[in-house]
Design a protein around this motif. Structure first.
Motif, PDB file in Angstrom:
ATOM      1  N   MET A   1       0.864  -1.175   0.000  1.00  0.00           N
ATOM      2  CA  MET A   1       0.000   0.000   0.000  1.00  0.00           C
ATOM      3  C   MET A   1       0.903   1.229   0.000  1.00  0.00           C
ATOM      4  SD  MET A   1      -2.856   1.162   2.814  1.00  0.00           S
ATOM      5  CE  MET A   1      -3.861  -0.242   2.427  1.00  0.00           C
ATOM      6  N   ASN A   2       0.665   2.104  -0.956  1.00  0.00           N
ATOM      7  CA  ASN A   2       1.492   3.309  -1.017  1.00  0.00           C
ATOM      8  C   ASN A   2       0.935   4.380  -0.073  1.00  0.00           C
ATOM      9  OD1 ASN A   2      -0.565   4.830  -2.355  1.00  0.00           O
ATOM     10  ND2 ASN A   2       0.097   4.036  -4.327  1.00  0.00           N
ATOM     11  N   ARG A   3       1.673   5.465   0.045  1.00  0.00           N
ATOM     12  CA  ARG A   3       1.302   6.517   0.981  1.00  0.00           C
ATOM     13  C   ARG A   3      -0.037   7.157   0.621  1.00  0.00           C
ATOM     14  NH1 ARG A   3       4.970  10.651   4.149  1.00  0.00           N
ATOM     15  NH2 ARG A   3       5.581   8.633   4.934  1.00  0.00           N
TER      16      ARG A   3
ATOM     17  N   VAL B   1       3.240  -1.183   4.023  1.00  0.00           N
ATOM     18  CA  VAL B   1       2.302  -0.079   4.202  1.00  0.00           C
ATOM     19  C   VAL B   1       3.089   1.168   4.576  1.00  0.00           C
ATOM     20  CG1 VAL B   1       0.337   0.782   5.536  1.00  0.00           C
ATOM     21  CG2 VAL B   1       0.470  -1.655   4.944  1.00  0.00           C
ATOM     22  N   GLU B   2       2.952   2.213   3.759  1.00  0.00           N
ATOM     23  CA  GLU B   2       3.610   3.481   4.048  1.00  0.00           C
ATOM     24  C   GLU B   2       2.672   4.345   4.878  1.00  0.00           C
ATOM     25  OE1 GLU B   2       5.531   5.665   0.891  1.00  0.00           O
ATOM     26  OE2 GLU B   2       5.523   3.853  -0.349  1.00  0.00           O
ATOM     27  N   VAL B   3       2.992   4.538   6.125  1.00  0.00           N
ATOM     28  CA  VAL B   3       2.129   5.303   7.021  1.00  0.00           C
ATOM     29  C   VAL B   3       2.681   6.713   7.163  1.00  0.00           C
ATOM     30  CG1 VAL B   3       1.227   5.483   9.363  1.00  0.00           C
ATOM     31  CG2 VAL B   3       1.411   3.250   8.275  1.00  0.00           C
TER      32      VAL B   3
ATOM     33  N   THR C   1     -12.577   0.293   8.427  1.00  0.00           N
ATOM     34  CA  THR C   1     -11.611   0.913   7.532  1.00  0.00           C
ATOM     35  C   THR C   1     -10.192   0.656   8.031  1.00  0.00           C
ATOM     36  OG1 THR C   1     -13.210   2.609   6.930  1.00  0.00           O
ATOM     37  CG2 THR C   1     -10.902   3.103   6.497  1.00  0.00           C
ATOM     38  N   GLN C   2      -9.986   0.815   9.319  1.00  0.00           N
ATOM     39  CA  GLN C   2      -8.681   0.562   9.927  1.00  0.00           C
ATOM     40  C   GLN C   2      -8.270  -0.896   9.736  1.00  0.00           C
ATOM     41  OE1 GLN C   2      -8.688   0.057  14.190  1.00  0.00           O
ATOM     42  NE2 GLN C   2      -6.919   1.409  14.392  1.00  0.00           N
ATOM     43  N   THR C   3      -9.219  -1.795   9.864  1.00  0.00           N
ATOM     44  CA  THR C   3      -8.940  -3.228   9.752  1.00  0.00           C
ATOM     45  C   THR C   3      -8.455  -3.601   8.355  1.00  0.00           C
ATOM     46  OG1 THR C   3     -10.530  -3.709  11.492  1.00  0.00           O
ATOM     47  CG2 THR C   3      -9.956  -5.529  10.040  1.00  0.00           C
ATOM     48  N   GLN C   4      -8.941  -2.892   7.332  1.00  0.00           N
ATOM     49  CA  GLN C   4      -8.461  -3.139   5.970  1.00  0.00           C
ATOM     50  C   GLN C   4      -6.946  -2.985   5.897  1.00  0.00           C
ATOM     51  OE1 GLN C   4     -10.353  -0.414   3.269  1.00  0.00           O
ATOM     52  NE2 GLN C   4     -12.410  -0.969   3.938  1.00  0.00           N
ATOM     53  N   MET C   5      -6.458  -1.901   6.473  1.00  0.00           N
ATOM     54  CA  MET C   5      -5.022  -1.635   6.446  1.00  0.00           C
ATOM     55  C   MET C   5      -4.266  -2.659   7.287  1.00  0.00           C
ATOM     56  SD  MET C   5      -2.929   1.768   7.527  1.00  0.00           S
ATOM     57  CE  MET C   5      -3.024   2.614   5.966  1.00  0.00           C
ATOM     58  N   LEU C   6      -4.792  -2.969   8.443  1.00  0.00           N
ATOM     59  CA  LEU C   6      -4.136  -3.947   9.308  1.00  0.00           C
ATOM     60  C   LEU C   6      -4.046  -5.320   8.637  1.00  0.00           C
ATOM     61  CD1 LEU C   6      -5.795  -3.016  12.715  1.00  0.00           C
ATOM     62  CD2 LEU C   6      -3.452  -2.534  12.008  1.00  0.00           C
TER      63      LEU C   6
ATOM     64  N   MET D   1      -5.690   8.047   2.142  1.00  0.00           N
ATOM     65  CA  MET D   1      -7.133   7.972   1.908  1.00  0.00           C
ATOM     66  C   MET D   1      -7.824   7.200   3.033  1.00  0.00           C
ATOM     67  SD  MET D   1      -7.581   9.913  -0.557  1.00  0.00           S
ATOM     68  CE  MET D   1      -9.336   9.670  -0.708  1.00  0.00           C
ATOM     69  N   ILE D   2      -7.205   6.131   3.477  1.00  0.00           N
ATOM     70  CA  ILE D   2      -7.756   5.379   4.612  1.00  0.00           C
ATOM     71  C   ILE D   2      -7.745   6.249   5.863  1.00  0.00           C
ATOM     72  CG2 ILE D   2      -7.324   3.427   6.164  1.00  0.00           C
ATOM     73  CD1 ILE D   2      -6.509   1.830   3.664  1.00  0.00           C
ATOM     74  N   GLY D   3      -6.665   6.985   6.061  1.00  0.00           N
ATOM     75  CA  GLY D   3      -6.572   7.893   7.203  1.00  0.00           C
ATOM     76  C   GLY D   3      -7.682   8.936   7.192  1.00  0.00           C
ATOM     77  N   PHE D   4      -7.939   9.529   6.014  1.00  0.00           N
ATOM     78  CA  PHE D   4      -9.020  10.518   5.892  1.00  0.00           C
ATOM     79  C   PHE D   4     -10.376   9.893   6.202  1.00  0.00           C
ATOM     80  CE2 PHE D   4      -6.243  13.111   2.905  1.00  0.00           C
ATOM     81  CZ  PHE D   4      -6.115  14.179   3.780  1.00  0.00           C
ATOM     82  N   GLU D   5     -10.563   8.667   5.751  1.00  0.00           N
ATOM     83  CA  GLU D   5     -11.831   7.979   6.003  1.00  0.00           C
ATOM     84  C   GLU D   5     -12.021   7.740   7.503  1.00  0.00           C
ATOM     85  OE1 GLU D   5     -14.043   4.008   4.293  1.00  0.00           O
ATOM     86  OE2 GLU D   5     -12.402   4.877   3.130  1.00  0.00           O
ATOM     87  N   ILE D   6     -10.965   7.331   8.168  1.00  0.00           N
ATOM     88  CA  ILE D   6     -11.033   7.108   9.623  1.00  0.00           C
ATOM     89  C   ILE D   6     -11.343   8.421  10.339  1.00  0.00           C
ATOM     90  CG2 ILE D   6      -9.696   6.478  11.677  1.00  0.00           C
ATOM     91  CD1 ILE D   6      -8.269   4.389   9.864  1.00  0.00           C
ATOM     92  N   VAL D   7     -10.674   9.502   9.925  1.00  0.00           N
ATOM     93  CA  VAL D   7     -10.933  10.815  10.530  1.00  0.00           C
ATOM     94  C   VAL D   7     -12.399  11.200  10.351  1.00  0.00           C
ATOM     95  CG1 VAL D   7     -10.474  13.301  10.316  1.00  0.00           C
ATOM     96  CG2 VAL D   7      -8.573  11.688  10.366  1.00  0.00           C
ATOM     97  N   ALA D   8     -12.945  10.974   9.168  1.00  0.00           N
ATOM     98  CA  ALA D   8     -14.336  11.351   8.904  1.00  0.00           C
ATOM     99  C   ALA D   8     -15.302  10.567   9.786  1.00  0.00           C
ATOM    100  CB  ALA D   8     -14.662  11.126   7.425  1.00  0.00           C
ATOM    101  N   TYR D   9     -15.140   9.247   9.832  1.00  0.00           N
ATOM    102  CA  TYR D   9     -16.057   8.436  10.654  1.00  0.00           C
ATOM    103  C   TYR D   9     -15.883   8.741  12.143  1.00  0.00           C
ATOM    104  CZ  TYR D   9     -17.401   5.446   6.707  1.00  0.00           C
ATOM    105  OH  TYR D   9     -17.903   4.961   5.526  1.00  0.00           O
TER     106      TYR D   9
END
Length: 103
Positions: free
Chosen positions: A1-3, A70-72, A56-61, A8-16
């Motif tokens: 997973m690139n940065r 995964v570039e965090v 959403t977080q679980t997808q990345m994990l 995008m996952i980070g933004f989704e987590i922030v929104a929810y």
């Protein structure tokens, strides 16, 4: 997973998590005003938002656990921070609503 994907996952987590945070704060205010049913519904709604953030977080994990790199970046860290503080607020909100009900 690139940065960019991680961001995008980070933004989704922030929104929810942000949506849940607002609902929880509204629940506290409703309980303070004696609107207990509305407060309870807001907590239910917040739990759904938290569930979405967690999914959403679980997808990345799961991708990282499968061996994918995964570039965090800071956006993902910010998302994690939002989620964790919202989880704490959820616990506190449930206690506060209960205390207001006992009044």
């Amino acid at each position: 997973m690139n940065r960019e994907e991680a961001n995008m996952i980070g933004f989704e987590i922030v929104a929810y998590a942000g949506e849940a945070r607002s609902q929880l704060l509204d629940a506290i205010n409703c309980a303070k005003e004696g609107k207990y049913e509305e407060a309870d519904q807001l907590i239910v709604d917040a739990n759904e938002s938290i569930k979405e953030a967690h999914n959403t977080q679980t997808q990345m994990l799961a991708q990282e656990a499968a061996g994918e790199s995964v570039e965090v970046g800071f956006i993902m860290v910010h998302g994690q921070d939002h989620l964790m503080t919202t989880l704490l607020l959820k616990d506190l909100t449930q206690h506060l609503v209960t205390l207001y009900k006992k009044g």
